[in-house]
Write a protein that holds these residues in place. Structure first.
Motif, short mmCIF file in Angstrom:
data_model
loop_
_atom_site.label_atom_id
_atom_site.label_comp_id
_atom_site.label_asym_id
_atom_site.label_seq_id
_atom_site.Cartn_x
_atom_site.Cartn_y
_atom_site.Cartn_z
N GLU A 68 0.82 -1.09 0.08
CA GLU A 68 0.13 0.07 -0.15
C GLU A 68 0.85 1.24 0.01
OE1 GLU A 68 -3.17 2.21 2.90
OE2 GLU A 68 -2.35 0.42 3.37
N ASN B 224 -3.86 0.89 -4.61
CA ASN B 224 -5.06 1.13 -4.06
C ASN B 224 -5.35 -0.16 -3.13
OD1 ASN B 224 -5.54 3.63 -5.21
ND2 ASN B 224 -5.80 2.83 -7.13
N THR B 225 -6.00 0.26 -1.85
CA THR B 225 -6.34 -0.56 -0.90
C THR B 225 -7.42 -0.33 -0.21
OG1 THR B 225 -3.89 -1.03 -0.07
CG2 THR B 225 -5.49 -1.74 1.22
N SER C 299 -7.40 -0.41 4.78
CA SER C 299 -5.88 -0.34 5.17
C SER C 299 -5.54 -1.10 6.38
CB SER C 299 -5.36 0.98 5.12
OG SER C 299 -5.98 1.65 6.19
#
Length: 215
Positions: A78, A84-85, A88
């Motif tokens: 990340e 793109n996560t 998180s």
């Protein structure tokens, strides 16, 4: 006609829950989905997207060391590789600690039940009974203990108090839900009701807050 190459998703989690199976099925219609289970030994290099579906309860089912290694890897993908996560690592640890949750929601002026540590709780004159005891580091609690006064609270062993938090009992049919997309948030009220012995939620068409969360 050349078939368009699908983008890849690393799906960190388990394929055992109904919601997981449903989500994975939908995602496979649009992406190449690589499922990375907590006990897997797959080589993790790169991906277009990451979905982190590791629940805090996963610590009870797998090695804590193994889970932490996975979280470090997700954080690396990340932060360093800028993938793109969804959910998180910061979000995972916020879910893991109810005290931090309370401080986070309170700081962002989002409705959240008052949550207090049981350590030195006798010195806390603002505590309003009845209270509900929950494990601080936990997800959903199937059983909840209700305490009506300081006398009953004082009888709980100190070793147990270290693991628990107190939340004020709210006798109200309206609760609040906050959805996050990245740092963006949306808070709205829901009405709670019982149907066929199951707890249900009905959305109330009012938005309480739209904004960005600050950690």
């Amino acid at each position: 006609m050349k078939q368009k190459k699908l983008k890849e998703i690393y799906y960190f989690g388990e394929n055992r829950d109904i919601s997981d199976k449903w989500l994975i099925k939908i995602l496979k219609d649009h992406f190449r989905v690589t499922i990375i289970k907590p006990d897997a030994n797959k080589i993790i290099n790169n991906s277009d997207y990451i979905i982190n579906r590791l629940y805090v309860s996963i610590y009870k089912r797998y090695s804590k060391k193994k889970i932490n290694e996975l979280l470090i890897k997700i954080n690396e993908l990340e932060k360093i590789k800028d993938i793109n996560t969804i959910n998180s690592v910061a979000g995972f640890f916020l879910e893991y600690d109810r005290i931090k949750q309370y401080k986070f929601f309170n700081f962002n002026k989002i409705p959240f039940v008052s949550t207090k540590s049981l350590i030195n709780i006798k010195n806390n004159k603002s505590l309003k009974f009845p209270i509900i005891l929950k494990n601080n580091h936990s997800g959903r609690n199937r059983k909840l203990e209700i305490i009506d006064n300081f006398f009953d609270l004082d009888k709980i062993p100190s070793s147990i108090k270290k693991e628990k938090v107190a939340q004020e009992f709210i006798n109200n049919k309206v609760c609040y839900r906050t959805e996050f997309i990245g740092n963006n948030l949306l808070t709205f009220p829901q009405e709670i009701y019982i149907k066929n012995n199951e707890l249900k939620f009905r959305q109330i068409p009012v938005i309480i807050k739209i904004g960005r969360a600050h950690v």
